[in-house]
Design an enzyme around this catalytic site. Structure first.
Site, PDB file in Angstrom:
ATOM      1  N   ASP A 208     -60.971  35.568 -51.596  1.00 41.93           N
ATOM      2  CA  ASP A 208     -61.294  36.994 -51.547  1.00 41.93           C
ATOM      3  C   ASP A 208     -61.292  37.536 -52.969  1.00 41.93           C
ATOM      4  O   ASP A 208     -60.740  36.912 -53.883  1.00 41.93           O
ATOM      5  CB  ASP A 208     -60.269  37.759 -50.686  1.00 41.93           C
ATOM      6  CG  ASP A 208     -60.830  39.043 -50.089  1.00 41.93           C
ATOM      7  OD1 ASP A 208     -61.111  39.070 -48.872  1.00 41.93           O
ATOM      8  OD2 ASP A 208     -60.994  40.025 -50.836  1.00 41.93           O
TER       9      ASP A 208
ATOM     10  N   ASN B 251     -68.112  34.613 -45.076  1.00 41.54           N
ATOM     11  CA  ASN B 251     -67.956  35.843 -44.312  1.00 41.54           C
ATOM     12  C   ASN B 251     -67.806  37.096 -45.164  1.00 41.54           C
ATOM     13  O   ASN B 251     -68.017  38.205 -44.668  1.00 41.54           O
ATOM     14  CB  ASN B 251     -66.723  35.636 -43.415  1.00 41.54           C
ATOM     15  CG  ASN B 251     -66.144  36.924 -42.903  1.00 41.54           C
ATOM     16  OD1 ASN B 251     -66.682  37.494 -41.955  1.00 41.54           O
ATOM     17  ND2 ASN B 251     -65.075  37.403 -43.522  1.00 41.54           N
TER      18      ASN B 251
ATOM     19  N   TYR C  59     -78.675  46.550 -45.776  1.00 43.52           N
ATOM     20  CA  TYR C  59     -77.697  45.767 -44.995  1.00 43.52           C
ATOM     21  C   TYR C  59     -78.427  44.888 -43.968  1.00 43.52           C
ATOM     22  O   TYR C  59     -78.127  43.699 -43.829  1.00 43.52           O
ATOM     23  CB  TYR C  59     -76.709  46.724 -44.301  1.00 43.52           C
ATOM     24  CG  TYR C  59     -75.552  46.037 -43.606  1.00 43.52           C
ATOM     25  CD1 TYR C  59     -74.463  45.572 -44.335  1.00 43.52           C
ATOM     26  CD2 TYR C  59     -75.553  45.849 -42.224  1.00 43.52           C
ATOM     27  CE1 TYR C  59     -73.395  44.938 -43.701  1.00 43.52           C
ATOM     28  CE2 TYR C  59     -74.488  45.225 -41.585  1.00 43.52           C
ATOM     29  CZ  TYR C  59     -73.410  44.774 -42.326  1.00 43.52           C
ATOM     30  OH  TYR C  59     -72.361  44.142 -41.697  1.00 43.52           O
TER      31      TYR C  59
ATOM     32  N   LYS D  17     -78.502  40.767 -43.652  1.00 39.37           N
ATOM     33  CA  LYS D  17     -78.003  40.034 -42.482  1.00 39.37           C
ATOM     34  C   LYS D  17     -79.105  39.249 -41.765  1.00 39.37           C
ATOM     35  O   LYS D  17     -78.849  38.142 -41.273  1.00 39.37           O
ATOM     36  CB  LYS D  17     -77.293  40.999 -41.530  1.00 39.37           C
ATOM     37  CG  LYS D  17     -76.013  41.610 -42.124  1.00 39.37           C
ATOM     38  CD  LYS D  17     -75.007  40.556 -42.569  1.00 39.37           C
ATOM     39  CE  LYS D  17     -73.661  41.130 -42.992  1.00 39.37           C
ATOM     40  NZ  LYS D  17     -72.691  40.094 -43.372  1.00 39.37           N
TER      41      LYS D  17
ATOM     42  N   ILE E 265     -66.735  45.591 -34.751  1.00 35.93           N
ATOM     43  CA  ILE E 265     -65.411  44.966 -34.720  1.00 35.93           C
ATOM     44  C   ILE E 265     -64.422  45.872 -35.463  1.00 35.93           C
ATOM     45  O   ILE E 265     -64.734  46.381 -36.543  1.00 35.93           O
ATOM     46  CB  ILE E 265     -65.455  43.564 -35.395  1.00 35.93           C
ATOM     47  CG1 ILE E 265     -66.635  42.729 -34.846  1.00 35.93           C
ATOM     48  CG2 ILE E 265     -64.135  42.832 -35.192  1.00 35.93           C
ATOM     49  CD1 ILE E 265     -66.648  42.495 -33.346  1.00 35.93           C
TER      50      ILE E 265
ATOM     51  N   THR F 202     -62.165  46.706 -37.792  1.00 34.66           N
ATOM     52  CA  THR F 202     -61.645  46.210 -39.074  1.00 34.66           C
ATOM     53  C   THR F 202     -61.620  47.371 -40.071  1.00 34.66           C
ATOM     54  O   THR F 202     -62.195  48.433 -39.820  1.00 34.66           O
ATOM     55  CB  THR F 202     -62.566  45.115 -39.656  1.00 34.66           C
ATOM     56  OG1 THR F 202     -63.793  45.743 -40.066  1.00 34.66           O
ATOM     57  CG2 THR F 202     -62.853  44.003 -38.679  1.00 34.66           C
TER      58      THR F 202
HETATM   59  P1  NAP Z   1     -63.528  43.974 -44.412  1.00 30.88           P
HETATM   60  O1  NAP Z   1     -62.377  44.270 -43.545  1.00 30.88           O
HETATM   61  O2  NAP Z   1     -63.999  44.992 -45.406  1.00 30.88           O
HETATM   62  O3  NAP Z   1     -63.271  42.583 -45.145  1.00 30.88           O
HETATM   63  C1  NAP Z   1     -64.182  42.077 -46.097  1.00 30.88           C
HETATM   64  C2  NAP Z   1     -63.409  41.341 -47.173  1.00 30.88           C
HETATM   65  O4  NAP Z   1     -64.367  40.790 -48.107  1.00 30.88           O
HETATM   66  C3  NAP Z   1     -62.493  42.283 -47.981  1.00 30.88           C
HETATM   67  O5  NAP Z   1     -61.236  41.691 -48.209  1.00 30.88           O
HETATM   68  C4  NAP Z   1     -63.273  42.455 -49.274  1.00 30.88           C
HETATM   69  O6  NAP Z   1     -62.441  42.782 -50.379  1.00 30.88           O
HETATM   70  C5  NAP Z   1     -63.902  41.080 -49.428  1.00 30.88           C
HETATM   71  N1  NAP Z   1     -64.994  41.100 -50.397  1.00 30.88           N
HETATM   72  C6  NAP Z   1     -65.877  42.103 -50.640  1.00 30.88           C
HETATM   73  N2  NAP Z   1     -66.690  41.773 -51.645  1.00 30.88           N
HETATM   74  C7  NAP Z   1     -66.322  40.537 -52.056  1.00 30.88           C
HETATM   75  C8  NAP Z   1     -66.767  39.663 -53.078  1.00 30.88           C
HETATM   76  N3  NAP Z   1     -67.782  40.002 -53.907  1.00 30.88           N
HETATM   77  N4  NAP Z   1     -66.166  38.465 -53.226  1.00 30.88           N
HETATM   78  C9  NAP Z   1     -65.136  38.109 -52.424  1.00 30.88           C
HETATM   79  N5  NAP Z   1     -64.657  38.889 -51.446  1.00 30.88           N
HETATM   80  C10 NAP Z   1     -65.233  40.105 -51.261  1.00 30.88           C
HETATM   81  O7  NAP Z   1     -64.831  43.675 -43.510  1.00 30.88           O
HETATM   82  P2  NAP Z   1     -65.003  42.964 -42.067  1.00 30.88           P
HETATM   83  O8  NAP Z   1     -65.327  44.021 -41.105  1.00 30.88           O
HETATM   84  O9  NAP Z   1     -63.921  41.998 -41.801  1.00 30.88           O
HETATM   85  O10 NAP Z   1     -66.369  42.202 -42.341  1.00 30.88           O
HETATM   86  C11 NAP Z   1     -66.440  40.806 -42.594  1.00 30.88           C
HETATM   87  C12 NAP Z   1     -67.899  40.378 -42.454  1.00 30.88           C
HETATM   88  O11 NAP Z   1     -68.349  40.703 -41.129  1.00 30.88           O
HETATM   89  C13 NAP Z   1     -68.868  41.091 -43.407  1.00 30.88           C
HETATM   90  O12 NAP Z   1     -69.850  40.166 -43.838  1.00 30.88           O
HETATM   91  C14 NAP Z   1     -69.500  42.149 -42.532  1.00 30.88           C
HETATM   92  O13 NAP Z   1     -70.770  42.534 -43.009  1.00 30.88           O
HETATM   93  C15 NAP Z   1     -69.565  41.418 -41.206  1.00 30.88           C
HETATM   94  N6  NAP Z   1     -69.658  42.250 -40.017  1.00 30.88           N
HETATM   95  C16 NAP Z   1     -68.675  43.158 -39.721  1.00 30.88           C
HETATM   96  C17 NAP Z   1     -68.795  43.903 -38.563  1.00 30.88           C
HETATM   97  C18 NAP Z   1     -67.746  44.901 -38.162  1.00 30.88           C
HETATM   98  O14 NAP Z   1     -68.027  45.682 -37.225  1.00 30.88           O
HETATM   99  N7  NAP Z   1     -66.582  44.938 -38.765  1.00 30.88           N
HETATM  100  C19 NAP Z   1     -69.906  43.737 -37.723  1.00 30.88           C
HETATM  101  C20 NAP Z   1     -70.868  42.799 -38.057  1.00 30.88           C
HETATM  102  C21 NAP Z   1     -70.733  42.053 -39.203  1.00 30.88           C
HETATM  103  P3  NAP Z   1     -62.291  44.352 -50.762  1.00 30.88           P
HETATM  104  O15 NAP Z   1     -61.620  44.999 -49.577  1.00 30.88           O
HETATM  105  O16 NAP Z   1     -61.458  44.345 -52.001  1.00 30.88           O
HETATM  106  O17 NAP Z   1     -63.700  44.867 -50.961  1.00 30.88           O
END
Ligand code: NAP
Length: 258
Positions: free
Chosen positions: A42, A95, A161, A165, A194, A196
């Site tokens: 991360d 991810n 976005y 994707k 989700i 998060t």
């Molecule tokens: P999250 O809680 O924001 O977690 C994402 C993590 O990735 C954070 O720890 C973030 O660090 C880290 N990150 C961001 N930029 C980065 C980089 N350049 N290098 C390394 N790490 C980095 O998001 P999440 O909801 O778990 O999402 C995870 C994945 O699922 C993403 O690809 C998102 O697009 C996808 N997704 C999420 C949902 C949803 O509803 N949550 C739905 C569909 C798809 P920082 O916090 O410091 O930025």
């Protein structure tokens, strides 16, 4: 909820990006609970520290690696450290991702577009580029790349976005074709909404904001990060041995009627 009783990853090594929060953290924990040694990657040191502590509390094994997934050299260094520590690479969950501020195509700035494509899409290419040779070296492996419902349907004011994707889905399918006969499986995973920190930012964290977004979910609730983690483990497990080149939708029917 735990995935440990169903899947056994003892002796296996998993690499998870975005492991400091949300879906990535839940998946790192699930891999660890199922017996894998887990490289947690991360950009957030604080997130990594917390995930590592939660894995340790489970009695699991992890290696914390700070890396920016938009940087090829940092991804390669993290993978090299993973193999140096654990000896091999079996499973990768690419991810890490960011949201895009809502903006029409006209209003989307070049800076926003470059950022969302770099973190969400370019990173997946770079990860696979450096992971596949390591997996080939030990006879194969499984990769899951995080796409989204926004990789299945178009969403107004989310062109960058969505493009990132949809790109993840296609890149996963192409990689699956290229390495299907060499023991490497590649799938995309398309989560719905989700619960998060990313979604908390999107909704403003208010009850009204949550209710508005839950309206998009036919099941009447958000998904849990652990439910996505279970899907990743399935795709990486022997149970998923014939599944490659697939975009698996786990979204409470959010995109089913479209
Ligand atoms: P999250 O809680 O924001 O977690 C994402 C993590 O990735 C954070 O720890 C973030 O660090 C880290 N990150 C961001 N930029 C980065 C980089 N350049 N290098 C390394 N790490 C980095 O998001 P999440 O909801 O778990 O999402 C995870 C994945 O699922 C993403 O690809 C998102 O697009 C996808 N997704 C999420 C949902 C949803 O509803 N949550 C739905 C569909 C798809 P920082 O916090 O410091 O930025």
């Amino acid at each position: 909820m735990t995935t440990a009783p169903v899947f056994n990853f003892s002796g296996k090594v998993a690499f998870v990006t975005g492991a400091g929060s949300g879906i990535g953290r839940a998946t790192a924990l699930a891999f660890a609970a199922a017996g894998a040694s887990v490289a947690i990657v991360d950009i957030s040191d604080r997130g990594l520290t917390e995930t590592a502590a939660q894995i340790a509390a489970l009695g699991g094994t992890s290696l914390s690696l700070r890396a920016d997934v938009t940087k090829s050299a940092e991804i390669k260094a993290a993978l090299d450290q993973t193999v140096a520590a654990f000896g091999r690479l079996d499973a990768a969950f690419n991810n890490a991702g960011i949201e895009q501020p809502g903006a029409s195509i006209v209003d989307l700035t070049e800076e926003m577009l470059d950022r969302v494509l770099a973190v969400n899409l370019k990173s997946v290419f770079l990860c696979m580029k450096h992971q596949i040779p390591l997996m080939l070296a030990n006879g194969g492996g499984a990769i899951v790349n995080t796409s989204s419902g926004a990789g299945v349907i178009a969403i107004r004011n989310q062109s960058g976005y969505c493009a990132s994707k949809f790109g993840v889905t296609v890149a996963s399918k192409v990689a699956a074709l290229e390495y299907a006969d060499q023991g490497i499986r590649v799938n995309a995973l398309c989560p719905g909404i989700i619960d998060t920190p990313m979604i908390a930012r999107y909704t403003g964290g208010t009850e009204e904001g949550r209710a508005r977004i839950i309206e998009q979910e036919p099941v009447g609730r958000m998904g849990k990060p652990e439910e996505i983690a279970a899907t990743v483990l399935f795709l990486c497990s022997e149970s998923g041995a014939f599944i490659t080149g697939h975009a698996l939708v786990a979204d409470g029917a959010q995109t089913a009627g479209i």
